[in-house]
Design an enzyme around this catalytic site. Structure first.
Site, short mmCIF file in Angstrom:
data_model
loop_
_atom_site.label_atom_id
_atom_site.label_comp_id
_atom_site.label_asym_id
_atom_site.label_seq_id
_atom_site.Cartn_x
_atom_site.Cartn_y
_atom_site.Cartn_z
N GLY A 46 -12.98 -1.66 -7.62
CA GLY A 46 -14.29 -1.08 -7.31
C GLY A 46 -14.34 -0.33 -5.99
O GLY A 46 -15.44 -0.17 -5.42
N GLY A 47 -13.20 0.13 -5.46
CA GLY A 47 -13.23 0.86 -4.20
C GLY A 47 -13.91 0.00 -3.14
O GLY A 47 -13.70 -1.21 -3.07
N THR A 75 -9.46 0.30 -10.44
CA THR A 75 -8.30 -0.46 -10.02
C THR A 75 -8.28 -1.64 -10.95
O THR A 75 -9.12 -1.72 -11.85
CB THR A 75 -8.51 -0.88 -8.54
OG1 THR A 75 -8.39 0.27 -7.74
CG2 THR A 75 -7.55 -1.91 -8.05
N ARG A 84 0.83 -1.19 0.00
CA ARG A 84 0.00 0.00 0.00
C ARG A 84 0.88 1.26 0.00
O ARG A 84 1.92 1.29 0.65
CB ARG A 84 -0.86 -0.02 1.28
CG ARG A 84 -1.89 1.09 1.40
CD ARG A 84 -2.96 0.97 0.37
NE ARG A 84 -4.17 1.69 0.73
CZ ARG A 84 -5.19 1.82 -0.12
NH1 ARG A 84 -5.12 1.31 -1.35
NH2 ARG A 84 -6.29 2.44 0.24
N SER A 113 -10.00 -1.29 0.57
CA SER A 113 -11.04 -2.33 0.52
C SER A 113 -10.60 -3.51 -0.34
O SER A 113 -11.38 -4.44 -0.58
CB SER A 113 -12.30 -1.75 -0.09
OG SER A 113 -12.78 -0.71 0.70
N1 GLU Z 1 -8.39 2.84 -3.44
C1 GLU Z 1 -9.31 1.75 -3.35
C2 GLU Z 1 -8.96 0.81 -2.25
O1 GLU Z 1 -7.82 0.64 -1.96
C3 GLU Z 1 -9.34 0.98 -4.60
C4 GLU Z 1 -9.94 1.75 -5.70
C5 GLU Z 1 -10.64 0.87 -6.67
O2 GLU Z 1 -10.76 -0.29 -6.56
O3 GLU Z 1 -11.10 1.38 -7.63
O4 GLU Z 1 -9.80 0.21 -1.66
#
Ligand code: GLU
Length: 598
Positions: free
Chosen positions: A496-497, A408, A110, A475
């Site tokens: 997908g955040g 992502t 990360r 996530s």
């Molecule tokens: N930044 C998000 C995360 O680490 C991922 C973004 C995404 O999947 O589009 O959970």
């Protein structure tokens, strides 16, 4: 309060889309030619969102590389063809199954906040910055973790050198890839803010225009950067001349003054890059219907949140449940698990995260007892206390939920020895910060916007406030499921955040409980509940009869045109593998095997 904060943030980002926010998700309805969503055969398998990237992994497997080697090659290729979703300017989480030892290992790669950061990173004059202002700025750029993840994975479990593994991607960057509709749409959605940065225009708006579908897009600067990393090692990005360029770019964002965009500088310094370390750490483990589900531990909330929801669902026989009951239980389990994640999960180097207790069946049972068949739990739902589970306990204050971008990429690989990799990597929003490192061919992440900008409720501890060197909560949920003998059953993940958690959960239950073929479990229309008043539904569910039947119980819904873009592999008997990807979402994914079965 947490929900209010989240809605406020969402509202802000929605309003300012045209002046600099990354684009909201759009549905992609046409599959791109040349991509196959499912493949079955021997010698190993790769599933990713992109055919060139899957082919890079297959090339490595054919040349005797293992799953870790192939995952690195695939990821590097995705940095070329999916530059808005991943790349060496970002970070991610790598989960590895070692077939010989029958053990699962993970790398937390990360991004980290600068050592100069504190809880006020995203406040100005005592107020939280508008989300879009933070996204397209140097402030949101964390120290990239992806190059270090590749090197660590290869040092620990790989069989080939980084230089060899970067070659297919280097070639792809030099010779170019074919622009498809998804790429053009993603560029169009980011066009306004990309135009603030001349280096980003040069790279992704060739001749000052949107790239044409079917044209070839080359990135010779990225080819050179990959060649340099191959020659000198990833240290060049953390301590060498690439590090200098990253620091300069973050501290003085190369914005076109004529654009009028106030690109706030970040305080990423040489020492942040030089001091960056990935974390090699134990996976989370959840037993589910006689299987063991392994995923990523905090700083991602993926493993604990998927795991808690599975533990809650274990109380219901989902294979026999009607479609309405199945979705009702799935939605409620997600709601509860998100309530708990918001209160308890952050970077464990800074917060005391009760990972083991969040995954205990006793805690899950104490939470499952809140679920009713004929009513819906309200949101925002208050968290439970996993350290002292109280059966059916409720009350207390709901924890804040941060907004996370929705772009992502996830790849899944298996090799002929039976090793498996599930790897999700990101630069956060589609197009990250929108800032390209001049002369280097890659975008910088905006991962730090995954932090809470300010505590939504001073009465509730928020484990996700920024701190020096801290990792923002993720996530991401790359998941590998083993049977009771320690052999893989299935591995998968998704972008997908925050919807990643629900996509992984829904796909797992679709495959394990509802007995859908993996490719159909991935294709199934998605629902996503994240402790909000409304559950998001994809059109096939939103427009269908099931919605009305769920509304009759009390559910409330809103439309989300497209949720996630999963890939997975499934182990079949006799050394055979099945690779699976999306049929339609994001233009369809690409599943490949080394030797297709007749
Ligand atoms: N930044 C998000 C995360 O680490 C991922 C973004 C995404 O999947 O589009 O959970």
């Amino acid at each position: 309060m947490g929900g209010t904060r989240k809605l406020a943030v969402l509202a802000v980002s929605a309003v300012v889309v045209s002046v600099g926010a990354a684009a909201p998700p759009t549905a992609t309805t046409k599959a791109t030619a040349g991509k196959v969503p499912v493949a079955v055969g021997y010698g190993g398998a790769v599933a990713s969102v992109d055919a060139d990237a899957s082919a890079a992994g297959i090339e490595v497997l054919k040349n005797g590389g293992n799953a870790v080697d192939a995952a690195v090659a695939t990821a590097a290729a995705l940095g070329v063809t999916e530059p808005y979703s991943s790349g060496i300017g970002g970070g991610g989480y790598f989960v590895y199954y070692d077939a010989r030892a029958r053990t699962v290992h993970t790398i937390d790669g990360r991004e980290t906040a600068p050592l100069s950061a504190d809880a006020d990173l995203f406040t100005e004059n005592g107020k939280p910055l508008p989300f879009a202002d933070a996204v397209t700025s140097g402030l949101s750029v964390g120290t990239p973790g992806t190059p270090a993840t590749w090197q660590k994975a290869l040092d620990e479990w790989g069989s080939k050198g980084l230089r060899t593994l970067l070659r297919p991607a280097e070639r792809l960057a030099r010779d170019g890839f074919t622009v498809d509709e998804t790429f053009r749409a993603q560029t169009a959605a980011n066009e306004t803010r990309f135009r603030y940065f001349p280096d980003t225009v040069k790279l992704f708006l060739p001749g000052g225009k949107l790239p044409v579908v079917g044209s070839t897009l080359k990135n010779p600067e990225l080819a050179r950067t990959y060649a340099e990393l191959g020659r000198k090692g990833v240290g060049a990005l953390y301590r060498g001349d690439i590090a200098d360029d990253i620091v300069e770019t973050v501290e003085h964002p190369p914005v076109d003054p004529a654009s009028g965009w106030k690109a706030r500088p970040g305080k990423l310094a040489e020492k942040d890059l030089a001091g960056y370390r990935v974390e090699l750490q134990a996976p989370t483990r959840t037993s589910y219907r006689g299987l063991n589900v392994y995923s990523i531990a905090p700083s991602s909330s993926g493993g604990t949140t998927v795991g808690e929801a599975l533990n809650i669902l274990e109380n219901t026989n989902l294979s026999k449940a009607s479609e309405v009951r199945y979705l009702h239980r799935y939605i409620e389990a997600s709601r509860i698990a998100f309530a708990d994640r918001g209160r308890w999960v952050g970077d464990p180097a800074f917060e005391s995260v009760p990972t083991r207790q969040l995954l205990s069946q006793r805690f899950a049972d104490s939470r499952a007892c809140l679920i009713k068949d004929d009513a819906v739990l309200g949101s925002p739902l208050a968290p439970g206390d996993p350290r002292h589970p109280v059966p059916c306990g409720r009350g207390g204050k709901a924890a804040p939920t941060t907004y996370e971008g929705e772009n992502t990429t996830h790849l899944t690989v298996a090799d002929k020895w039976g090793n498996v990799v599930a790897y999700t990597l990101t630069i956060e929003q589609t197009g990250g910060s929108g800032i390209t490192v001049p002369g280097r061919g890659f975008l910088l992440n905006n991962e730090l916007t995954d932090f809470s900008f300010a505590p939504a409720n001073p009465a509730v501890h928020d484990p996700n406030l920024p701190g020096p060197g801290k990792r923002p909560r993720s996530s991401i949920s790359p998941t590998i499921v083993l049977d009771r003998h320690g052999k893989p059953v299935v591995a998968l993940g998704s972008p997908g955040g925050a919807t990643i958690v629900t996509t992984v959960l829904q796909t797992l239950t679709g495959f394990l409980d509802r007995h859908l073929p993996l490719v159909d479990a991935i294709a199934a229309p998605r629902a996503s509940q994240r402790n909000a008043a409304q559950t998001e539904l994809e059109p096939a569910l939103y427009d269908g009869d099931l919605r009305k039947r769920l509304e009759a119980i009390g559910h409330r819904f809103k439309l989300n045109p497209e949720i996630g873009a999963a890939t997975g592999v499934q182990r079949l008997p006799g050394g055979k593998w099945l690779a699976a990807a999306e049929k339609v979402r994001r233009g369809g994914g690409s599943a490949m095997v080394v030797n297709p079965a007749p």
